[in-house]
Design a protein around this motif. Structure first.
Motif, PDB file in Angstrom:
ATOM      1  N   SER A  55       9.268  -0.121  -8.995  1.00  0.00           N
ATOM      2  CA  SER A  55       9.600  -0.588  -7.647  1.00  0.00           C
ATOM      3  C   SER A  55       8.656  -1.706  -7.234  1.00  0.00           C
ATOM      4  O   SER A  55       7.610  -1.919  -7.848  1.00  0.00           O
ATOM      5  CB  SER A  55       9.493   0.562  -6.654  1.00  0.00           C
ATOM      6  OG  SER A  55       8.148   0.761  -6.247  1.00  0.00           O
ATOM      7  N   LYS A  56       9.033  -2.405  -6.183  1.00  0.00           N
ATOM      8  CA  LYS A  56       8.070  -3.269  -5.521  1.00  0.00           C
ATOM      9  C   LYS A  56       7.077  -2.328  -4.838  1.00  0.00           C
ATOM     10  O   LYS A  56       7.444  -1.213  -4.470  1.00  0.00           O
ATOM     11  CB  LYS A  56       8.780  -4.118  -4.470  1.00  0.00           C
ATOM     12  CG  LYS A  56       9.770  -5.085  -5.074  1.00  0.00           C
ATOM     13  CD  LYS A  56      10.320  -6.000  -3.994  1.00  0.00           C
ATOM     14  CE  LYS A  56      11.104  -7.126  -4.639  1.00  0.00           C
ATOM     15  NZ  LYS A  56      11.499  -8.147  -3.664  1.00  0.00           N
ATOM     16  N   PRO A 116      11.116   3.138   2.481  1.00  0.00           N
ATOM     17  CA  PRO A 116      12.131   2.805   1.481  1.00  0.00           C
ATOM     18  C   PRO A 116      11.475   2.349   0.178  1.00  0.00           C
ATOM     19  O   PRO A 116      10.361   1.833   0.189  1.00  0.00           O
ATOM     20  CB  PRO A 116      12.921   1.672   2.131  1.00  0.00           C
ATOM     21  CG  PRO A 116      12.031   1.097   3.172  1.00  0.00           C
ATOM     22  CD  PRO A 116      11.075   2.171   3.586  1.00  0.00           C
ATOM     23  N   VAL A 117      12.179   2.579  -0.928  1.00  0.00           N
ATOM     24  CA  VAL A 117      11.709   2.140  -2.243  1.00  0.00           C
ATOM     25  C   VAL A 117      12.655   1.043  -2.717  1.00  0.00           C
ATOM     26  O   VAL A 117      13.856   1.261  -2.832  1.00  0.00           O
ATOM     27  CB  VAL A 117      11.739   3.311  -3.249  1.00  0.00           C
ATOM     28  CG1 VAL A 117      11.325   2.828  -4.640  1.00  0.00           C
ATOM     29  CG2 VAL A 117      10.850   4.439  -2.770  1.00  0.00           C
ATOM     30  N   GLU A 118      12.098  -0.143  -2.954  1.00  0.00           N
ATOM     31  CA  GLU A 118      12.926  -1.283  -3.321  1.00  0.00           C
ATOM     32  C   GLU A 118      12.617  -1.708  -4.752  1.00  0.00           C
ATOM     33  O   GLU A 118      11.454  -1.742  -5.147  1.00  0.00           O
ATOM     34  CB  GLU A 118      12.638  -2.440  -2.357  1.00  0.00           C
ATOM     35  CG  GLU A 118      13.648  -3.558  -2.439  1.00  0.00           C
ATOM     36  CD  GLU A 118      13.379  -4.664  -1.413  1.00  0.00           C
ATOM     37  OE1 GLU A 118      14.332  -5.112  -0.777  1.00  0.00           O
ATOM     38  OE2 GLU A 118      12.215  -5.074  -1.262  1.00  0.00           O
ATOM     39  N   MET A 119      13.655  -2.027  -5.508  1.00  0.00           N
ATOM     40  CA  MET A 119      13.440  -2.427  -6.903  1.00  0.00           C
ATOM     41  C   MET A 119      14.313  -3.629  -7.247  1.00  0.00           C
ATOM     42  O   MET A 119      15.453  -3.720  -6.792  1.00  0.00           O
ATOM     43  CB  MET A 119      13.773  -1.254  -7.836  1.00  0.00           C
ATOM     44  CG  MET A 119      13.460  -1.530  -9.305  1.00  0.00           C
ATOM     45  SD  MET A 119      13.530  -0.040 -10.337  1.00  0.00           S
ATOM     46  CE  MET A 119      15.287   0.120 -10.586  1.00  0.00           C
ATOM     47  N   VAL A 150       5.417  -0.173  -2.285  1.00  0.00           N
ATOM     48  CA  VAL A 150       5.978   0.270  -1.000  1.00  0.00           C
ATOM     49  C   VAL A 150       5.136  -0.283   0.154  1.00  0.00           C
ATOM     50  O   VAL A 150       3.918  -0.447   0.022  1.00  0.00           O
ATOM     51  CB  VAL A 150       6.048   1.815  -0.892  1.00  0.00           C
ATOM     52  CG1 VAL A 150       7.102   2.367  -1.832  1.00  0.00           C
ATOM     53  CG2 VAL A 150       4.701   2.466  -1.154  1.00  0.00           C
ATOM     54  N   ALA A 197      16.836  -7.747  -5.302  1.00  0.00           N
ATOM     55  CA  ALA A 197      16.287  -6.401  -5.163  1.00  0.00           C
ATOM     56  C   ALA A 197      17.118  -5.595  -4.170  1.00  0.00           C
ATOM     57  O   ALA A 197      17.626  -6.148  -3.196  1.00  0.00           O
ATOM     58  CB  ALA A 197      14.846  -6.468  -4.678  1.00  0.00           C
ATOM     59  N   VAL A 198      17.279  -4.295  -4.447  1.00  0.00           N
ATOM     60  CA  VAL A 198      17.912  -3.415  -3.464  1.00  0.00           C
ATOM     61  C   VAL A 198      17.025  -2.193  -3.252  1.00  0.00           C
ATOM     62  O   VAL A 198      16.184  -1.866  -4.091  1.00  0.00           O
ATOM     63  CB  VAL A 198      19.319  -2.924  -3.910  1.00  0.00           C
ATOM     64  CG1 VAL A 198      20.276  -4.086  -4.074  1.00  0.00           C
ATOM     65  CG2 VAL A 198      19.256  -2.101  -5.170  1.00  0.00           C
ATOM     66  N   GLU A 199      17.236  -1.531  -2.121  1.00  0.00           N
ATOM     67  CA  GLU A 199      16.559  -0.256  -1.908  1.00  0.00           C
ATOM     68  C   GLU A 199      17.293   0.775  -2.745  1.00  0.00           C
ATOM     69  O   GLU A 199      18.520   0.889  -2.654  1.00  0.00           O
ATOM     70  CB  GLU A 199      16.586   0.109  -0.425  1.00  0.00           C
ATOM     71  CG  GLU A 199      15.644  -0.775   0.379  1.00  0.00           C
ATOM     72  CD  GLU A 199      15.741  -0.556   1.880  1.00  0.00           C
ATOM     73  OE1 GLU A 199      16.330   0.451   2.312  1.00  0.00           O
ATOM     74  OE2 GLU A 199      15.217  -1.410   2.614  1.00  0.00           O
ATOM     75  N   ILE A 200      16.536   1.505  -3.558  1.00  0.00           N
ATOM     76  CA  ILE A 200      17.167   2.505  -4.423  1.00  0.00           C
ATOM     77  C   ILE A 200      16.897   3.914  -3.907  1.00  0.00           C
ATOM     78  O   ILE A 200      17.324   4.886  -4.516  1.00  0.00           O
ATOM     79  CB  ILE A 200      16.677   2.387  -5.877  1.00  0.00           C
ATOM     80  CG1 ILE A 200      15.147   2.427  -5.939  1.00  0.00           C
ATOM     81  CG2 ILE A 200      17.195   1.111  -6.517  1.00  0.00           C
ATOM     82  CD1 ILE A 200      14.592   2.565  -7.340  1.00  0.00           C
ATOM     83  N   GLY A 201      16.199   4.023  -2.803  1.00  0.00           N
ATOM     84  CA  GLY A 201      15.937   5.348  -2.256  1.00  0.00           C
ATOM     85  C   GLY A 201      14.867   5.302  -1.194  1.00  0.00           C
ATOM     86  O   GLY A 201      14.479   4.221  -0.723  1.00  0.00           O
TER      87      GLY A 201
END
Lengths: 362, 151
Positions: A91-92, A231-234, A94, A242-246
């Protein structure tokens, strides 16, 4: 010489069947569901996720049920499962400044913007057993109040206009990963923080406490403690963005530590950092204290021979799965090892006795 | 250039929303809105992990905090639109539903899905967040100073 001994299969099978029965307990009592564990033993779930180093509340609940509530055994199950999964990426980092805080307190600054938000805490409870919980499941209604819009910034950020608190300037060096390469000494701060984030809570607490009692004392205050969701962005390579994956709930602790200055640093407040999956402020505060103790070298402090300052001691003993594996293996058959030790002791005895006899004869 | 960026921002927003939906919710909303189109897998649903990173001191150098479970898949529908999903957790059915929504959002059905899937989902997640924030706000300490002594 290796001697294979067979004959344990039936005993092992029967032991496992009995384990299953004991796990279930009295069948007249309703079976525990995973949703119940996830919802009502949430802090156990959080600890298993933090030390198992895998954020998945459903898996953690299953591990707790399977391990009969033995949390280290549950952590072991999660670590084993984790190794079977392909890794899609990292992830990026947080942004904990953008956390939706359930709790946010500071022990150093009373009137901080955003306020002291207590959240669902055990603090200020009287620690008296509540027999109402044994009787029924009634809960009082939770009060609500209009929340301020917007993010709650970190305390140090706006209270550091005088520059009296050490800064953590942004840096984008890719961190080493203990799950891919073994820990090497000297370990940099990124490796230390990863190891501490998944370290045993009890061990980390004990070490942190030792610094407070004088073994590598660093005068820590809790500058800020916050618990909440981020949020966790990858980056998704096939999409090119990049999108938030969770989303994960984290506990973050920043300590502010008294520091008289050293050969390389001016007098200022230095900082320790703790970040843990789930709600676990005991662990997050402990991690921050130990992180700060381990920073003695980069801050030009003296090594006082304190356990918490010794990275090798701390990091090689903090993992409860490594420790359990090595500790508990000594209960497994060592018949041949022991046989050779027995032979050795017998031989030494014979020699000692014959030496005495000879001495007496002279 | 700006249009290109905005297009991504829009898709990024709906994919981020779909990733955080509770179990089964996207499927339920999708099935309530539209009959599922036929599709071909480009990548069948796969369960894996992503390493979550933090920063030392919240703002400094990154470090690896621990992993989260993620399910991903990719599919294509008859119009040729490709739908991707990267969602939290281990539900292959949810990943399939999220990828279908992603594909359909690139077709004429977009506005209908925005109204019947994305908006309700966004409102539900916002409502849940607002409720927690309101409970937290009620635990905010109101300091007052007591006057002591004679003067």
């Amino acid at each position: 010489m290796y001697v294979a001994v067979k004959g344990g299969e039936r005993a092992i099978e029967n032991a496992h069947a009995w384990l299953a029965e004991e796990r279930r307990g009295d069948t007249a009592v309703a079976e525990l569901g995973l949703a119940q564990i996830k919802e009502q033993l949430k802090l156990s779930v959080d600890r298993v996720m933090a030390e198992g180093s895998l954020y998945d509340p459903d898996l953690a609940a299953l591990a707790i049920k399977q391990s009969r509530g033995d949390l280290i055994e549950a952590i072991f199950l999660i670590r084993a499962y984790r190794t079977t999964m392909p890794r899609f990426g990292s992830s990026k980092p947080v942004d904990t400044g953008a956390m939706a805080c359930d709790r946010r307190i500071s022990a150093t600054f009373k009137d901080l913007p955003g306020g002291q938000v207590l959240g669902p805490t055990f603090d200020y409870t009287h620690r008296l057993l509540d027999f109402k919980l044994a009787a029924d499941g009634e809960v009082p209604e939770t009060a609500m109040r209009k929340a301020d819009a917007g993010h709650v910034p970190h305390v140090t950020k706006f209270l550091n206009q005088e520059g009296l608190i050490e800064e953590s300037p942004q840096d984008d060096t890719a961190p080493p990963d203990l799950t891919r390469e073994p820990l090497e000494m000297p370990a940099n701060r990124a490796s230390r923080l990863q190891a501490l984030a998944r370290a045993d809570e009890g061990f980390t607490l004990g070490l942190a406490y030792s610094t407070q009692r004088g073994y590598g004392r660093n005068h820590a205050f809790v500058g800020e403690l916050r618990i909440g969701a981020v949020p966790v962005e990858m980056d998704i390579p096939e999409l090119g963005f990049a999108v938030e994956i969770g989303e994960v709930t984290l506990t973050e602790c920043e300590t502010v530590n008294q520091f008289k200055g050293s050969k390389t640093e001016p007098p200022q407040f230095t900082r320790g950092y703790g970040l843990v999956f789930g709600q676990s402020e005991r662990k997050a505060i402990s991690m921050a204290l130990v992180d700060r103790a381990l920073r003695w070298k980069e801050l030009g402090e003296d090594f006082e021979n304190a356990p918490a300052q010794d990275a090798e001691f701390v990091l090689y003993h903090a993992d409860n799965i490594q420790a359990t594996g090595f500790l508990e293996h000594i209960k497994l058959p060592h018949y041949v090892d022991f046989q050779s030790e027995l032979e050795l002791v017998r031989k030494l005895r014979r020699e000692a006795v014959s030496a005495q006899v000879q001495e007496a004869a002279e | 250039m700006k249009d290109f960026f905005d297009e991504h921002a829009d898709r990024k927003a709906w994919m981020s929303l779909l990733a955080k939906a509770p179990n089964g919710r996207v499927s339920a909303l999708l099935d309530g809105a539209i009959e599922r189109p036929a599709f071909t897998w480009l990548r069948a649903p796969e369960i894996g992990s992503a390493m979550v990173r933090g920063r030392a001191g919240a703002t400094g150098a990154p470090f690896n905090l621990g992993e989260i479970t993620v399910t991903r898949c990719a599919l294509t529908i008859e119009s040729g639109a490709v739908g991707h999903a990267y969602i939290q957790g281990r539900s292959k059915a949810d990943a399939e539903a999220a990828a279908l929504v992603d594909a359909l959002m690139q077709t004429d059905a977009a506005e209908m899905l925005r109204t019947n899937v994305l908006e309700p989902l966004r409102k539900e997640l916002e409502q849940a967040k607002a409720t927690r924030a309101a409970k937290a706000a009620a635990t905010k300490v109101e300091f007052f100073t007591m006057a002591r002594g004679e003067d």
